[in-house]
Design an enzyme around this catalytic site. Structure first.
Site, short mmCIF file in Angstrom:
data_model
loop_
_atom_site.label_atom_id
_atom_site.label_comp_id
_atom_site.label_asym_id
_atom_site.label_seq_id
_atom_site.Cartn_x
_atom_site.Cartn_y
_atom_site.Cartn_z
N ASP A 107 0.82 -1.21 0.00
CA ASP A 107 0.00 0.00 0.00
C ASP A 107 0.86 1.26 0.00
O ASP A 107 2.04 1.25 0.36
CB ASP A 107 -0.93 0.01 1.22
N LYS A 118 -3.38 2.69 -2.24
CA LYS A 118 -4.78 2.85 -1.85
C LYS A 118 -4.82 4.00 -0.85
O LYS A 118 -4.48 3.84 0.32
CB LYS A 118 -5.34 1.59 -1.19
N MET A 139 -9.74 9.10 8.24
CA MET A 139 -10.11 9.69 6.95
C MET A 139 -11.21 10.73 7.09
O MET A 139 -12.15 10.80 6.29
CB MET A 139 -10.54 8.58 5.96
#
Length: 264
Positions: free
Chosen positions: A44, A66, A183
């Site tokens: 990642d 990602k 996030m």
């Protein structure tokens, strides 16, 4: 370390490995062993070179980024790569930031691998939400201030209504819960507005960017000043937002909100 090539005609194995928040010293021993044994690593975006240094010299490293807000490798393509490599006899490590089973799509990948008849193992990693507040010397739970903790994403799946922040605020208030929001920087204004329907504006908040890394920065503020603090201090993704009275444990909470560079 000598590289062991894949064996033709034999189905390999996939291991989902949590690389933790970024500091290589926070890797588990089991994670290091899995990385060292891999013949193929699908990595990642947030996994740094210090962690990849544990890979065998002959291992094939494929970067499959990602990351929210950035161009990403399609999930279906990543799953296809894992299945193909395993069927060729490789020992595949899917290396993810944090923990594979906490907002890492590990559950989806395990399901697809099992459906394809591929042996799969999961090696947990320290999730950023835990490492972030711990780096500031504060806990996520406390017998007096927080009876539990909720890990939640601030980034809804396209077409999904997302989290009911108003309901969550009322639950956090009544049950004395710490909220750890992943996030959530890009939607901080909406999150703040809706959490304020159930939580006081004075509720302590910490925003931690790049937890555990030398470039870590953080700001300690209140829920009422969350969005203004993020904008003023220039905090950006990847960041974790922690909401709750446990943030009082941060030594800087008595000071005016400020972003600080982490010192070695």
């Amino acid at each position: 370390m000598k590289h062991s090539p894949s064996t033709p005609g034999m189905t390999g194995k996939v291991t989902l490995v949590g690389a933790g928040p970024g500091d290589p010293e926070l890797l588990t021993l089991k994670a290091v062993k899995a990385i060292q044994a891999a013949t193929v690593l699908l990595v990642d975006d947030l996994v740094g070179d210090d962690i990849l240094a544990y890979a065998a010299p002959g291992a094939r490293i494929v970067h499959v980024g990602k990351r929210g807000g950035c161009k990403s490798t399609p999930q279906a393509f990543i799953e296809k790569l894992m299945i193909m490599a395993a069927r060729e006899g490789d020992r595949v490590v899917r290396l993810k930031g944090g923990d594979p089973f906490i907002f890492g799509r590990g559950g989806e990948e395990v399901e697809h691998l099992r459906e394809a008849g591929i042996e799969v193992e999961v090696v947990n990693g320290i999730t950023a939400g835990l490492a972030a507040l711990s780096s500031l010397g504060a806990p996520l739970t406390h017998r007096e201030h927080a009876h539990g903790v909720v890990f939640i994403t601030g980034h809804a799946k396209p077409g999904d209504a997302g989290t009911d922040w108003r309901q969550l605020a009322a639950t956090a208030r009544d049950a004395k819960l710490t909220l750890v929001i992943y996030m959530g920087v890009s939607s901080a204004a909406q999150i703040q507005s809706e959490l304020l329907t159930g939580l006081p504006a004075r509720t302590p908040v910490a925003v931690i960017q790049r937890a555990s890394l030398p470039s870590q920065r953080h700001a300690v503020t209140t829920l009422g000043e969350l969005q203004a603090t993020i904008a003023r201090e220039g905090l950006a993704s990847p960041s974790v937002i922690v909401v709750g009275d446990v943030v009082q444990g941060v030594a800087a909470v008595a000071q005016a909100p400020t972003a600080q560079a982490r010192t070695a």
